[in-house]
Design an enzyme around this catalytic site. Structure first.
Site, short mmCIF file in Angstrom:
data_model
loop_
_atom_site.label_atom_id
_atom_site.label_comp_id
_atom_site.label_asym_id
_atom_site.label_seq_id
_atom_site.Cartn_x
_atom_site.Cartn_y
_atom_site.Cartn_z
N SER A 46 11.20 3.71 -13.40
CA SER A 46 11.82 2.67 -14.22
C SER A 46 10.84 1.61 -14.69
O SER A 46 11.11 0.88 -15.64
CB SER A 46 12.98 2.01 -13.47
OG SER A 46 12.50 1.24 -12.38
N LYS A 57 12.28 -4.66 -10.40
CA LYS A 57 12.34 -4.78 -11.85
C LYS A 57 11.53 -6.01 -12.27
O LYS A 57 11.04 -6.76 -11.45
CB LYS A 57 13.79 -4.95 -12.34
CG LYS A 57 14.76 -3.85 -11.88
CD LYS A 57 14.51 -2.52 -12.53
CE LYS A 57 15.49 -1.46 -12.01
NZ LYS A 57 15.18 -0.12 -12.56
#
EC number: 3.4.21.89
Length: 280
Positions: free
Chosen positions: A70, A134
């Site tokens: 990701s 993230k």
């Protein structure tokens, strides 16, 4: 010449042998004090080492590995990194196995809010247990929206510049190239992003998000292959207290699919150029 000594009697000799045997048995039955002291010292050192490791892991640095793509191209599957626990202060999620703690303390001690552009580890708000990593995109009060692949913050398109395509593999394992950009966030943080599906992926056109007070909006750099705050039902807005720490440095990296414990494969599969690189 007359003898001055006395010849020991048979009874005396027998008693001496008995005494010697008894002493030998006592010595055999008694533990070796040197051996026991060595064992105690080893156990003591082991306990001290565990306590030091626990303090370091809880208060200073915690290691993590990257299991998904990701954050490609910034972080790759097989990267191992250190996360600084002190960067944002401490909450109950700073403690190991925090999901099993009996108390429900809320808030942070010595809290310092994440900055836009930080790559941070946090506990997934959905279960407060799963570790996610993230990039911080939206701060409390920000308005976030993606329009045709372009990130917009507070009504302004974020600057991005097309650079050389990123080489990767598709869903079938075939080599492919995907669009890659240099993105500059408000505040000046520059980083690379990839658009696997171009500017027409599922999350390339979103609703307008307003980040609540005390929360942050998180996104992956691999914009079409990241479950993040854009998906309100899966991740959504991340409370400040859920932050674990800031990603600082890659200390080890090995090719995807190669277990780190297979040391005989290290010469060929370790990504030597990524070791001890800082994360930004």
């Amino acid at each position: 010449m007359a003898e001055t000594g006395l010849e020991p009697s048979t009874n005396d000799m027998e008693q001496a042998r008995v005494d010697q045997d008894t002493k030998q048995q006592v010595r055999t039955a008694e533990p070796d004090t040197g051996t026991w002291a060595s064992i105690r010292e080893t156990v003591k050192v082991g306990i001290q080492a565990l306590l030091i490791a626990l303090v370091v892991r809880t208060l200073l640095f915690q290691p993590f590995n990257i299991p998904s793509g990701s954050l490609v191209p910034t972080l790759l599957i097989g990267d191992y990194l250190f996360v600084s626990k002190y960067s944002y202060g401490y909450s109950k999620y700073s403690l190991p196995l925090s999901e099993y703690l009996p108390f429900q303390y809320h808030g942070r001690v010595w809290g310092a809010e994440p900055k836009r552009g930080d790559i941070a580890v946090f506990k997934l708000p959905k279960d407060n247990a799963t570790d996610y990593i993230k990039r911080v995109i939206g701060l409390p009060g920000d308005k976030i929206q993606v329009i045709e692949g372009v990130l917009n913050i507070n009504g302004k398109a974020v600057k991005r510049e097309r650079i050389a395509d990123y080489e990767t593999t598709d869903a079938f394992g075939q080599a492919t190239k995907v669009p890659q950009y240099n993105e500059t966030l408000p505040g000046g943080v520059e980083h690379r992003t990839v658009e696997r599906d171009g500017d027409h992926g599922f999350w390339d056109n979103t609703e307008l998000y307003t980040v609540p007070a005390g929360h942050f909006f998180m996104m992956g750099d691999n914009r079409d292959n990241s479950t993040d705050s854009r998906d309100l039902s899966s991740v959504g807005y991340v409370p400040f207290e859920n932050f674990v720490g800031r990603a600082e440095m890659i200390f080890f990296s090995i090719d995807e699919g190669t277990p780190a414990w297979q040391v005989w494969r290290w010469p060929a599969d370790v990504r030597w150029n990524r070791i001890f690189t800082t994360i930004h």
